[in-house]
Write a protein that holds these residues in place. Structure first.
Motif, mmCIF file in Angstrom:
data_model
loop_
_atom_site.group_PDB
_atom_site.id
_atom_site.type_symbol
_atom_site.label_atom_id
_atom_site.label_comp_id
_atom_site.label_asym_id
_atom_site.label_seq_id
_atom_site.Cartn_x
_atom_site.Cartn_y
_atom_site.Cartn_z
ATOM 1 N N ILE A 63 -5.086 -3.462 2.866
ATOM 2 C CA ILE A 63 -5.206 -2.082 3.343
ATOM 3 C C ILE A 63 -4.619 -1.135 2.296
ATOM 4 C CG2 ILE A 63 -4.696 -0.547 5.298
ATOM 5 C CD1 ILE A 63 -3.799 -3.368 6.678
ATOM 6 N N PRO A 64 -5.477 -0.492 1.492
ATOM 7 C CA PRO A 64 -4.983 0.462 0.495
ATOM 8 C C PRO A 64 -4.841 1.844 1.134
ATOM 9 C CG PRO A 64 -7.324 0.055 0.175
ATOM 10 C CD PRO A 64 -6.932 -0.673 1.407
ATOM 11 N N TYR A 235 12.129 3.183 4.176
ATOM 12 C CA TYR A 235 11.305 2.012 4.488
ATOM 13 C C TYR A 235 10.962 1.225 3.219
ATOM 14 C CZ TYR A 235 7.460 -0.878 6.153
ATOM 15 O OH TYR A 235 6.650 -1.953 6.442
ATOM 16 N N VAL A 236 10.499 1.938 2.206
ATOM 17 C CA VAL A 236 10.123 1.276 0.952
ATOM 18 C C VAL A 236 11.324 0.555 0.339
ATOM 19 C CG1 VAL A 236 9.343 1.683 -1.427
ATOM 20 C CG2 VAL A 236 8.156 2.781 0.486
ATOM 21 N N GLU A 237 12.493 1.199 0.403
ATOM 22 C CA GLU A 237 13.720 0.596 -0.138
ATOM 23 C C GLU A 237 14.094 -0.676 0.639
ATOM 24 O OE1 GLU A 237 18.138 2.320 -1.156
ATOM 25 O OE2 GLU A 237 17.426 2.640 0.882
ATOM 26 N N ILE A 283 4.129 -4.767 0.727
ATOM 27 C CA ILE A 283 3.493 -3.576 0.170
ATOM 28 C C ILE A 283 3.755 -3.534 -1.330
ATOM 29 C CG2 ILE A 283 3.439 -2.094 2.212
ATOM 30 C CD1 ILE A 283 6.073 -0.854 1.280
ATOM 31 N N SER A 284 2.806 -2.947 -2.055
ATOM 32 C CA SER A 284 2.909 -2.889 -3.503
ATOM 33 C C SER A 284 2.274 -1.587 -3.993
ATOM 34 C CB SER A 284 2.176 -4.097 -4.099
ATOM 35 O OG SER A 284 2.129 -4.036 -5.495
ATOM 36 N N VAL A 293 -2.082 3.911 -5.383
ATOM 37 C CA VAL A 293 -2.143 3.718 -3.932
ATOM 38 C C VAL A 293 -1.075 2.710 -3.495
ATOM 39 C CG1 VAL A 293 -4.612 4.234 -3.836
ATOM 40 C CG2 VAL A 293 -3.878 1.862 -4.107
ATOM 41 N N TRP A 294 -0.777 2.730 -2.205
ATOM 42 C CA TRP A 294 0.041 1.675 -1.607
ATOM 43 C C TRP A 294 -0.908 0.607 -1.092
ATOM 44 C CZ3 TRP A 294 5.072 1.394 -2.338
ATOM 45 C CH2 TRP A 294 5.760 2.572 -2.648
#
Length: 407
Positions: A63-64, A235-237, A283-284, A293-294
């Motif tokens: 899912i991008p 969240y990303v952290e 996620i990347s 994009v994520w």
């Protein structure tokens, strides 16, 4: 000729699915269509051949997104993935009976889980973390302290006590033989209790925000966090730390499994990691079709050109070491395994003990009622899954397990 099929409903982005010759049930299709209606999807959603129903987002999907992420699409086993090491051992150097080796691996790597009463230890965690675990935790400790400052509830999670432990469900440690009779160690696990708590917390927070902002979703589990907000950065952290924990967790278990082999086999050998840190729930930040994009891979693996990966079958089937072909239409991804065709409850209801024994014949593993939910019949045929994604990866090694430790 393309290897994928396209679904495209009005008001949604397309869905490209690599599912020729494998099942893609209606419930999973409906779930993918819900995701395709979200307003921040970049280009399309890619569906892998191991696709099956998940919570909110379908397992086996890529899912991008631009400007938001969906925490439930990443899931709660953050950084769950695979690790494989090829040894210099030959199959002929393994003893006829692998029971002692399985027992030694099970001693060295806590596995499974048990309900805990106050003051009692879960059997799947350490009572007192050994030196190698404490050493591995040192690389994670500062990051965890920062997380706890922001999220005090994480302090009392099973963090260090579960580093180097397997967990339960579909997590496993296997000894395998490849097409040239070389012996491999392969294992599957993630970020354990602490990752679960991080994932659950942010899923709940995203749902509350949707209610607060009166945002109606086709499925409440598609609640999202907008990029640019403090919550997004948090969240990303937190996910990045959980992914590091998962990677370290696999490294500790691999070292302990190799030590168990040395202790039991009494044969000197070396081991070389062929594919490591192969997350499949994560996620990347990536660039696709000219935009940053994520990419959320939920039950999918990165398969950039030349990148090594691992696609395991069930506990009685083959597994594959693969090399990515860099297929941009799948956002350079492939499946993370065979994919379930039966729920755990359905497998326990439909598969007999005799059928399980037959399906796992020749494999040193648990053969009891509590593991029937992981029986081979509960999964899609791995050969068909591999055929459906022949334009995503090439097979480098074919592995067949001879020993399997399940949680």
């Amino acid at each position: 000729m393309s290897n994928y099929e396209v679904m495209h409903n009005k008001g949604q982005v397309p869905v490209k699915s690599w599912t020729k010759g494998v099942s893609f049930d209606e419930n999973a299709r409906a779930q993918v269509n819900n995701m395709a209606s979200m307003p921040f999807i970049h280009k399309w959603i890619a569906v892998m051949p191991d696709v099956h129903l998940g919570k909110g987002a379908t397992i086996g999907s890529v899912i991008p997104t631009i400007g938001a992420v969906i925490p439930a699409a990443v899931g709660v086993d953050l950084g769950c993935g695979m690790m494989a090491a090829k040894t210099t051992l030959n199959a002929s150097q393994l003893p006829d009976s692998l029971t002692a080796l399985r027992s030694e691996i099970e001693k060295k790597v806590p596995h499974g889980s048990s309900p805990t009463m106050r003051g009692m230890r879960d059997k799947g965690s350490w009572a007192n973390a050994p030196e190698d675990v404490l050493g591995a935790w040192a690389s994670l400790s500062d990051g965890f302290t920062k997380l706890v400052e922001k999220h005090p509830f994480l302090k009392n999670t099973n963090n260090m006590k579960q580093l180097g432990t397997l967990g339960s469900g579909n997590h496993f440690i296997e000894i395998c033989i490849d097409e040239n009779n070389a012996v491999w160690v392969m294992l599957h696990s993630g970020s354990r209790g602490v990752g679960n708590r991080i994932g659950t917390h942010f899923i709940e927070q995203a749902k509350k925000d949707m209610e607060r902002w009166f945002i109606n979703l086709p499925d409440k589990d598609l609640a999202y966090i907008p990029e640019g907000s403090d919550k997004f950065r948090d969240y990303v952290e937190a996910v990045a730390w959980a992914q590091d924990f998962a990677k370290t967790n696999r490294e500790v278990m691999m070292a302990r499994t190799l030590q168990a082999m040395r202790d039991i086999l009494k044969v000197p050998f070396e081991a070389h990691v062929e594919a490591v840190n192969c997350h499949h729930n994560y996620i990347s930040r990536e660039n696709h079709y000219g935009q940053n994009v994520w990419v959320t891979r939920k039950g999918a693996v990165s398969a950039k050109k030349g990148e090594m990966g691992i696609i395991p079958g069930s506990m009685g089937a083959k597994s594959f070491i693969v090399r990515g072909l860099g297929n941009e239409e799948s956002f350079c991804s492939c499946s993370h395994g065979a994919g379930r065709v039966m729920s755990r409850a359905e497998a326990k209801r439909r598969v007999s003990m005799d059928e399980h024994l037959l399906a796992t014949a020749g494999v040193e593993c648990r053969k009891d009622e509590d593991v029937i939910d992981e029986t081979p019949a509960a999964y899609k045929p791995i050969e068909k899954v591999m055929s459906a994604q022949s334009d995503l990866v090439e097979i480098v090694h074919t592995l067949k397990q001879v020993l399997c430790v399940k949680g």
